[in-house]
Design a protein around this motif. Structure first.
Motif, short mmCIF file in Angstrom:
data_model
loop_
_atom_site.label_atom_id
_atom_site.label_comp_id
_atom_site.label_asym_id
_atom_site.label_seq_id
_atom_site.Cartn_x
_atom_site.Cartn_y
_atom_site.Cartn_z
N ILE A 291 50.00 4.12 -3.32
CA ILE A 291 49.44 5.06 -2.42
C ILE A 291 50.21 5.94 -1.59
N ILE A 292 49.37 7.02 -1.16
CA ILE A 292 50.31 7.78 -0.38
C ILE A 292 49.64 7.96 0.87
N ILE A 293 50.33 7.89 2.15
CA ILE A 293 49.86 7.89 3.47
C ILE A 293 50.54 9.17 4.15
N GLY A 294 49.58 9.99 4.91
CA GLY A 294 50.23 11.13 5.34
C GLY A 294 49.55 11.75 6.69
N GLN A 295 49.97 12.76 7.20
CA GLN A 295 49.13 13.40 8.31
C GLN A 295 49.01 14.92 8.09
N SER A 296 47.97 15.31 8.42
CA SER A 296 47.75 16.66 8.31
C SER A 296 47.07 17.02 9.46
N HIS A 297 46.56 18.65 9.33
CA HIS A 297 45.87 19.07 10.65
C HIS A 297 44.68 19.88 10.42
N PHE A 298 44.04 19.80 9.21
CA PHE A 298 42.97 20.98 9.21
C PHE A 298 41.71 20.32 8.06
N ILE A 299 40.51 20.52 8.30
CA ILE A 299 39.55 19.99 7.38
C ILE A 299 39.51 20.12 5.93
N LYS A 300 40.20 21.37 5.74
CA LYS A 300 40.44 21.72 4.04
C LYS A 300 41.49 20.75 3.44
N THR A 301 42.15 20.06 3.97
CA THR A 301 43.14 19.15 3.67
C THR A 301 42.47 18.40 2.54
N VAL A 302 41.38 17.89 2.40
CA VAL A 302 40.84 17.09 1.22
C VAL A 302 40.74 18.07 0.03
N GLU A 303 40.41 19.20 0.06
CA GLU A 303 40.26 19.93 -0.90
C GLU A 303 41.32 20.70 -1.54
N ASP A 304 42.37 20.74 -0.70
CA ASP A 304 43.86 21.22 -1.08
C ASP A 304 44.48 20.05 -1.75
N LEU A 305 44.31 18.92 -1.36
CA LEU A 305 45.03 17.82 -2.06
C LEU A 305 44.77 17.53 -3.31
N TYR A 306 43.04 17.59 -3.37
CA TYR A 306 42.43 17.38 -4.62
C TYR A 306 42.86 18.44 -5.84
N GLU A 307 43.08 19.54 -5.31
CA GLU A 307 43.62 20.69 -6.27
C GLU A 307 45.10 20.41 -6.77
N ILE A 308 45.90 19.96 -5.84
CA ILE A 308 47.32 19.48 -6.07
C ILE A 308 47.43 18.44 -7.01
N MET A 309 46.55 17.45 -6.84
CA MET A 309 46.57 16.41 -7.91
C MET A 309 45.85 16.76 -9.31
N VAL A 310 45.02 17.40 -9.53
CA VAL A 310 44.58 17.77 -10.74
C VAL A 310 45.13 18.81 -11.46
N GLU A 311 45.91 19.73 -10.71
CA GLU A 311 46.74 20.65 -11.09
C GLU A 311 47.95 20.24 -11.82
N ILE A 312 48.51 19.26 -11.13
CA ILE A 312 50.00 18.57 -11.69
C ILE A 312 49.71 17.77 -12.69
N SER A 313 48.47 16.83 -12.70
CA SER A 313 48.43 15.81 -13.65
C SER A 313 47.07 15.71 -13.91
N PRO A 314 46.59 16.29 -15.08
CA PRO A 314 45.06 16.12 -15.54
C PRO A 314 44.68 14.65 -15.97
N GLN A 315 45.40 14.00 -16.30
CA GLN A 315 45.10 12.44 -16.67
C GLN A 315 45.12 11.25 -15.03
N VAL A 316 45.57 11.88 -14.05
CA VAL A 316 45.59 10.89 -13.01
C VAL A 316 44.47 10.69 -12.54
N LYS A 317 44.22 9.60 -12.12
CA LYS A 317 42.84 9.00 -11.63
C LYS A 317 43.18 8.88 -10.07
N PHE A 318 42.31 9.41 -9.16
CA PHE A 318 42.72 9.40 -7.67
C PHE A 318 41.45 9.12 -6.95
#
Length: 160
Positions: free
Chosen positions: A16-43
């Motif tokens: 689990i990773i827990i954090g704080q951010s400040h903008f509605i686009k966070t969920v999409e930006d974090l999604y892109e980070i996850m899949v760009e770094i590791s295509p096999q990650v499930k999240f």
């Protein structure tokens, strides 16, 4: 103000990773980070919006993890917090990229340990004060413990 602790649900073989951010686009930006770094990650990712509709925004590539991370975020109820549950990868692979995400303000934890989140609740809402990650130390490592630690890091490929 009322202080509470909230237990996070972390499925076996997940982190689990827990954090704080400040903008509605966070969920999409974090999604892109996850899949760009590791295509096999499930999240699954959930972000608690703190203004406007104040919705929990959800994304991911594993329906079960999306459901659990949504439940965790509902329990937290803390504005502008995000929770990521991941499997088939380790948080260490994602943390620097997550920290570099322009709207991420803070990372509270990244772990597979049991987690309790310390919440402050006021008339306005809830905020995360910190986390309790795992358990308190039971002693200092011995020579044998050092050997086991070094062996484990090599076993999982993080050291030569």
């Amino acid at each position: 103000m009322e202080l509470k602790t909230v237990d996070m649900e972390i499925p076996e073989e997940c982190n689990i990773i827990i954090g704080q951010s400040h903008f509605i686009k966070t969920v999409e930006d974090l999604y892109e980070i996850m899949v760009e770094i590791s295509p096999q990650v499930k999240f699954g990712i959930a972000f608690c919006e703190a203004s406007g509709q104040c919705l929990i925004r959800v994304a991911g590539n594993d329906r079960n993890l999306e459901q659990i991370v949504t439940k965790n975020s509902q329990l937290l109820g803390a504005g502008h917090s995000f929770v990521i549950l991941l499997s088939n990868a380790f948080p260490i692979n994602f943390l620097n990229a997550i920290k570099q995400c322009s709207e991420v303000c803070n990372i509270y934890c990244a772990t597979a340990n049991p987690v309790q989140v310390v919440i402050a609740e006021t008339e306005q809402g809830r905020g995360i004060l910190g986390v309790i990650d795992g358990f308190s130390p039971q002693g200092v490592e011995s020579t044998d413990d050092v050997t086991v630690r070094k062996g484990f890091l090599r076993q999982i490929g993080y050291k030569l």
